[in-house]
Write an enzyme that holds these catalytic residues in place. Sequence first.
Site, PDB file in Angstrom:
ATOM      1  N   TYR A 566       0.842  -1.191   0.000  1.00 17.15           N
ATOM      2  CA  TYR A 566       0.000   0.000   0.000  1.00 17.15           C
ATOM      3  C   TYR A 566       0.888   1.256   0.000  1.00 17.15           C
ATOM      4  CZ  TYR A 566      -3.923  -3.139   1.089  1.00 17.15           C
ATOM      5  OH  TYR A 566      -4.866  -4.128   1.050  1.00 17.15           O
ATOM      6  N   ARG A 614       1.333  -1.665  11.126  1.00 16.91           N
ATOM      7  CA  ARG A 614       1.469  -2.910  10.366  1.00 16.91           C
ATOM      8  C   ARG A 614       2.601  -2.688   9.385  1.00 16.91           C
ATOM      9  NH1 ARG A 614      -2.487  -6.676   6.610  1.00 16.91           N
ATOM     10  NH2 ARG A 614      -2.727  -4.827   5.302  1.00 16.91           N
TER      11      ARG A 614
END
Lengths: 731, 275
Positions: A566, A614
């Site tokens: 991402y 994360r």
Amino acid sequence: MKVTVLGAGPAGLYLGILLKKADPRHEVTILERNAPDATFGWGVVFSEETLGALRDADPQSYLAITDTFARWDTVDIRYQGRLLRSRGHAFSAISRKLLLAILQDRCRELGVALRFGVTLDDPASLAREADLLVGADGVHSVVRRAHADVLVTSVEPQGCKYVWFGTDLLLDAFTFIFRQTEHGLFQVHSYPFDERTSTFIVECPEHTWRRAGLDRMNTQESIAFCEKLFADDLAGHRLLSNRSCWTDFLLVRNQTWHHRNTVLLGDAAHTAHFSVGSGTKLAMEDAIALTNALIREPDPEAALVGYELERQPAVERFQRAAADSAGYFARVEHHVDLEPVQFAFHLLTRSGRVSHANLAVRDPDFVRVLDSWFAGKATGRRAALAPAPLFAPLHIGEARLPNRIARTVDLEDMDSEGKLGADAEQEIAAATRSGAGLLLTGLVAVSLDGRTSPACPTLHDDTQIDRWRSVVDTVHRGGALVGIRLGHAGRRGATRPRAQGVDIPLSSGKWPLVSASAMPYAPFCARPKAADPADMAALRVAFTAAASRARAAGFDLLELDMAQGYLLASFLSPLTNRRTDGYGGALERRLRFPLEVLHDVRVVWPRDRLLSVRLTIADWSLRGLSADEGIVAARAVAAAGADLVHVDAGQSVAEDRPEYGRGFHTVLSARVRSEARVPTLVGGHLTTLDEVNTLVAAGRADLCLLDLAESELEQQIGEAEGARPRRKVPR
Amino acid sequence: MRVGIGLPNTTPGADGALLLEWARRADGGPFSTVAVLDRLVYDSFEPFTTLAAVAAVTSRVRLATMIAIGPLRGTALLAKQAASVAAVAGARLTVGLGVGARREDYAVAGVDHRGRGTRLSEQLAYLRGAGERQFGPPTEGIELLVGGASGQALTRMARYADGYAHGGGPPRAFASAAVRARAAWSDLGRPGRPALWGQGYFALGDPERGSAYLRDYYAFTGPFAERVAAGNLTGGRAVRDFVRGYAAAGCDELILFPTVSDVAEVDRLAEVLSP
């Protein structure tokens, strides 16, 4: 049948015995380069499981061997001046010299021809003269080398530098000793094998070995060094050398173990790191399997196939466990801040063959002490009776999680426009009932352009706060904490919902993509724009605003998504960040933008609530982010205010090379936790409560994401409640 | 677990009439699926053409490639072939795709062996409807499986497909592959679970001939040919044990491929499987 065996080690001799027993007409000749009484090493270890196989295969040698056995069921761990004992581990050991003598006698008794002091350099001609040529000639097998291309051999060093000594110190347990020095940590694997002598293997990482100057010492100096280092443990006893020199353990693997009428046995075919003590066991089991295959199959070549089919899976399982064990010892220097009982449990569970549940059967007292220590540490109250580790609360800063199980609730079946649908609360309520201490949303986008798909929820404007607040309240009523994973899909945006596949771009209604560099993610995906300074400023504002909204909605934990390719992760990976400005290049520059966002978020996110990241620890891809770099990144996010690292790996690029399996993030989590010194949350296909107990009690992770979709338990609970099954299998 | 049967599209001596009669009998039997293999450099029938013919003479069974070597074909043509078979068969098609194991197939097809993985990913994305230039008939509704043991293959499976096509072996090998497939599935964030397909070989009539075929078919693997031949299920008991083992290992659909071109094998297998 005429059988020539190269190598009179346990594998070759045992095969000779079994073949002669199977059919006395077999002509079996064993050729050995060394003299009958020349042997390297000291004692060898067996597990109880092997013994049954030996008894069935040849009761006579079994009796002779077991008669001289040293037996014990205890593992002693000497660490930080403490002695920790764990019982219930059945071991036995024998002097290697004695084992060979017994097997040699039995060979002679059965009429196996033994020829020592033979030069072995032409396996091909030996193979022509025999019906079967067996390469039982060890790690440096000449038979294997003669066919290395056909067998597809690989030989690589594994783990630490080690040296195999004996000692006249008599031990009553398998004893691990860990000794800190100014050069680094040394460890000893030691066990008794007769009434006078014990094996004493000293091991350390290569850098420690060099710092200590061992690379420049001769054998006598080495012995003197080790005797001094372990003087307390040796208590005046000596270390004995038997051509003992420092070396690398060689991991031998072959794709196939036979070629025409030539077959490999034991170490020639495969090695498993000595720290799982199974080399001799595997070698003798090979001999049993080969003999049985030759009895079963009239055609020798078919027998060799059968032998390989039977043995390879079993050996590969051992090699995997041995690799985990070798990896543990190679990195154990990073675990020296673990308290003794946890250190000991970590050691016992290093290869994945011992877990919390099966140790509780072998050694209930040890597990009771462990559980009590773990609960005491978590609650501040020591009690003799404690629940299993997964039920211990987790305190990080001011926050308290009720237990060690986290669960992700993917809310990707949302209404369009990123607004939460009516089903969301039901899903959340059902997930809360699972009993997990922490519920974590899937990706919630900080902006509409940051969505993965039109169904991806967002927190991009203030009107959404109330809906999310009611989600938070639902979870709180169920007694769990709730976290929100905030992120931006970057170049993985504008795709279809995941039920129909991942990274499949929308055909209409797309939005512009942005990433660290202008490279599309997967086939047919749009080329993203490389973020320019204005984009980056806008992204920082979007992250900060979304974090403020998450705060207003009452989330207990915010997880910033720097994983899976991402937007923030795209800056981190050298494969996806090709920038030439101050945000690309070396790791610290690639980390710069993700850390700026983290700083911004930390400012608006309350100190008493948890901030998790994360984080991609490794790309699992050639020339990608390595685990060593990932650990540096973990340290950096912890220093920038992350309370918790959610360990993740892979998906930085579409064509990566993950190694999937049970707990496939566990090793990375253990490394991050011990080397970056930050609490970790880990998933990676954990499906049982025993895995969670084992991981958290050993200090490999603090919180575990249970893959509940995989859990039989959830299905059973669902059925018991009469709830509608939640499994959605697309067809 | 459902049990399907393979067509003898790669076994020696099979002709068009045999393939169709085989499919008719399978359609009437207890089998859930008829499946085909794919190999260019071997005396064998092309999988999609074969399944198109099979579609015409069957009405119940699913039709599957287990697997077809996607990259040997151009992406748009592959999609057109698959979609056409699916249209003729009436939504009964499962397309298993993989990169295959033989360099030679690529050389003879005139296709670059390098980059085959990336091309397969493109094909899967295209079959899922990605790309501006889609022509129809629609590929929607075709069940997609991906084969292969590497991490890349599993990622590709979880990213694009509906399930996993295992390459064969004892039930224990399937069980550990199934764990990896599920791990990949959840890593890619797919809801639910992947469909798990397994396969095995059988020869109930003429085991020697069947095993000889396997040694020949897998000769390119060197020593592994013997292992595959050793795994040939040559008796009723072996078949039933294998089926039980796969069911226990979590297999959803097991395809048993023939190794001899004898249509009576369909009936023999049906009998062995009848309770």
